[in-house]
Design an enzyme around this catalytic site. Structure first.
Site, PDB file in Angstrom:
ATOM      1  N   SER A  25       1.072  -1.142   0.121  1.00  0.00           N
ATOM      2  CA  SER A  25      -0.105   0.351  -0.448  1.00  0.00           C
ATOM      3  C   SER A  25       0.910   1.482  -0.440  1.00  0.00           C
ATOM      4  O   SER A  25       2.124   1.147  -0.305  1.00  0.00           O
ATOM      5  CB  SER A  25      -1.046   0.097   1.337  1.00  0.00           C
ATOM      6  OG  SER A  25      -1.631  -0.907   1.551  1.00  0.00           O
ATOM      7  N   GLY A  26      -0.268   2.602  -0.591  1.00  0.00           N
ATOM      8  CA  GLY A  26       0.741   4.289  -0.255  1.00  0.00           C
ATOM      9  C   GLY A  26       1.034   4.372  -1.337  1.00  0.00           C
ATOM     10  O   GLY A  26       0.426   3.745  -2.655  1.00  0.00           O
ATOM     11  N   SER A  27       1.694   5.277  -1.779  1.00  0.00           N
ATOM     12  CA  SER A  27       2.183   5.922  -3.591  1.00  0.00           C
ATOM     13  C   SER A  27       3.201   5.310  -4.025  1.00  0.00           C
ATOM     14  O   SER A  27       3.174   5.130  -5.488  1.00  0.00           O
ATOM     15  CB  SER A  27       2.188   6.843  -3.088  1.00  0.00           C
ATOM     16  OG  SER A  27       3.746   7.653  -2.705  1.00  0.00           O
ATOM     17  N   THR A  28       3.789   4.572  -2.811  1.00  0.00           N
ATOM     18  CA  THR A  28       5.401   4.248  -4.329  1.00  0.00           C
ATOM     19  C   THR A  28       4.654   2.791  -5.219  1.00  0.00           C
ATOM     20  O   THR A  28       5.011   2.340  -5.734  1.00  0.00           O
ATOM     21  CB  THR A  28       6.276   3.893  -3.597  1.00  0.00           C
ATOM     22  OG1 THR A  28       6.200   4.785  -3.022  1.00  0.00           O
ATOM     23  CG2 THR A  28       7.351   3.437  -4.265  1.00  0.00           C
ATOM     24  N   GLY A  48       5.741  -0.444  -0.846  1.00  0.00           N
ATOM     25  CA  GLY A  48       6.300   0.597   0.169  1.00  0.00           C
ATOM     26  C   GLY A  48       7.243   0.604   1.359  1.00  0.00           C
ATOM     27  O   GLY A  48       7.006  -0.345   2.130  1.00  0.00           O
ATOM     28  N   LYS A  69       6.554   0.686   8.739  1.00  0.00           N
ATOM     29  CA  LYS A  69       5.534   0.929   8.526  1.00  0.00           C
ATOM     30  C   LYS A  69       4.342   1.332   8.307  1.00  0.00           C
ATOM     31  O   LYS A  69       4.291   1.222   9.947  1.00  0.00           O
ATOM     32  CB  LYS A  69       5.720  -0.388   7.142  1.00  0.00           C
ATOM     33  CG  LYS A  69       6.288  -0.417   6.122  1.00  0.00           C
ATOM     34  CD  LYS A  69       6.156  -2.541   5.661  1.00  0.00           C
ATOM     35  CE  LYS A  69       4.775  -1.473   5.226  1.00  0.00           C
ATOM     36  NZ  LYS A  69       4.550  -0.919   3.617  1.00  0.00           N
ATOM     37  N   GLY A 109       2.593   3.961   7.534  1.00  0.00           N
ATOM     38  CA  GLY A 109       2.175   5.404   7.439  1.00  0.00           C
ATOM     39  C   GLY A 109       1.007   5.743   6.697  1.00  0.00           C
ATOM     40  O   GLY A 109       0.173   7.014   7.273  1.00  0.00           O
ATOM     41  N   GLU A 139      -0.509  -5.564   5.555  1.00  0.00           N
ATOM     42  CA  GLU A 139       1.334  -5.566   5.144  1.00  0.00           C
ATOM     43  C   GLU A 139       2.183  -6.933   5.743  1.00  0.00           C
ATOM     44  O   GLU A 139       3.089  -6.894   5.013  1.00  0.00           O
ATOM     45  CB  GLU A 139       1.753  -4.258   4.852  1.00  0.00           C
ATOM     46  CG  GLU A 139       1.279  -3.263   4.464  1.00  0.00           C
ATOM     47  CD  GLU A 139       1.561  -1.808   4.468  1.00  0.00           C
ATOM     48  OE1 GLU A 139       1.465  -0.872   3.308  1.00  0.00           O
ATOM     49  OE2 GLU A 139       2.130  -1.602   5.822  1.00  0.00           O
TER      50      GLU A 139
HETATM   51  O1  5RP Z   1       3.085   1.143   4.921  1.00  0.00           O
HETATM   52  C1  5RP Z   1       2.369   1.444   4.678  1.00  0.00           C
HETATM   53  C2  5RP Z   1       1.219   1.901   4.372  1.00  0.00           C
HETATM   54  O2  5RP Z   1       1.022   1.730   5.622  1.00  0.00           O
HETATM   55  C3  5RP Z   1       3.399   2.281   3.058  1.00  0.00           C
HETATM   56  O3  5RP Z   1       3.730   1.797   2.028  1.00  0.00           O
HETATM   57  C4  5RP Z   1       4.598   3.667   3.069  1.00  0.00           C
HETATM   58  O4  5RP Z   1       3.487   4.391   4.140  1.00  0.00           O
HETATM   59  C5  5RP Z   1       5.112   3.890   2.136  1.00  0.00           C
HETATM   60  O5  5RP Z   1       4.696   4.927   1.370  1.00  0.00           O
HETATM   61  P1  5RP Z   1       4.911   5.633   0.055  1.00  0.00           P
HETATM   62  O6  5RP Z   1       5.160   4.089  -0.471  1.00  0.00           O
HETATM   63  O7  5RP Z   1       3.402   6.810  -0.182  1.00  0.00           O
HETATM   64  O8  5RP Z   1       6.094   6.527   0.979  1.00  0.00           O
END
Ligand code: 5RP
Length: 241
Positions: free
Chosen positions: A30-33, A87, A99, A101, A108
């Site tokens: 999950s996340g943006s990457t 991510g 992890k 965020g 995850e």
């Molecule tokens: O652990 C996560 C979500 O719970 C994400 O993978 C982590 O916050 C990184 O996010 P991003 O790719 O947006 O930087």
């Protein structure tokens, strides 16, 4: 945007290297990457006509899988995954990472735990000497709602630091996870904390704690992109391929 190029490059390098015929079931983080990673996975699946099953780590990941035309499954159907890609908020030189965020750490961690290989994709700025150097929001900890005051008090008593109940920005009150629980962010003293395995054990022994965002030595490879689109791959010597 430079940050997007860093993330995109890391994501594409990881997928190009790791997605092939032998990978049949993959965990999607999950996340943006992870967004460019899933896009690239879909391109390879289509080009090479792969039969790939995807297991999500959140509602966001579920939607990403579906909107990219990939096959969706779950841990109920599949408990052994070939690979998980995700991510991270911060990764240290011992391949521990924080992890959660985005509040998805419980699913995850389950998906990473069920995978033969767990790889992370991130901007190179997330690599640091010790956890807490660059990620200062604390370690996310999912707790059941009724326990949030007990767990907050207990974490502060046993481990010091400060525990903040994560609150919404568009909604008053605590953020709810995909499981309907609360998230505590534990702000620790980075200079005093280093045995992450012990810290994780201590947190997990507190009644009411569901899961922590501490991933202790679970990473096989970290793909780190920079603002020029170059990618460095770090391989964990403690995990064989
Ligand atoms: O652990 C996560 C979500 O719970 C994400 O993978 C982590 O916050 C990184 O996010 P991003 O790719 O947006 O930087």
């Amino acid at each position: 945007m430079p940050t997007n190029l860093a993330k995109e490059s890391a994501a594409c390098a990881a997928v190009n290297e790791q997605i092939h015929n032998n990978v049949r079931i993959i965990g999607i983080g999950s996340g943006s990457t992870i967004i460019p990673a899933v896009k690239r996975i879909a391109e390879i699946v289509q080009k090479d006509n792969l039969d790939l099953i995807c297991v999500p780590t959140s509602l966001q990941a579920r939607e990403l899988i579906l909107s990219n035309g990939l096959k969706l499954s779950s841990l109920v159907e599949h408990q052994e995954l070939d690979l998980a890609i995700d991510g991270a908020d911060e990764i240290d030189e011992q391949f521990n990472c924080i992890k959660g965020g985005g509040g998805c750490q419980t699913q995850e961690k389950l998906v990473a735990f069920c995978s033969k290989k767990f790889i992370v994709v991130a901007d190179e700025k997330k690599w640091s000497k010790r956890l807490g150097n660059t990620w200062t929001k604390g370690i996310p900890i999912e707790v059941i709602p009724i326990a949030y005051k007990i767990t907050k008090k207990e974490i502060e008593k046993q481990l010091g630091g400060e525990v903040i109940v994560r609150e919404g920005t568009e909604k008053l009150g605590p953020v709810l996870t995909d499981q309907g629980n609360f998230i505590l962010d534990w702000k620790f003293d980075a200079s005093k904390t280093s045995n992450w395995s012990d810290v994780n054990q201590t947190l997990k022994m507190i009644p009411g704690v569901v899961e922590t965002g501490l991933f202790v030595n679970m990473i096989y490879k970290a793909y780190l992109g920079n603002s020029e689109g170059k990618v460095e791959v770090k391989t964990n010597p403690a995990i064989s391929s």
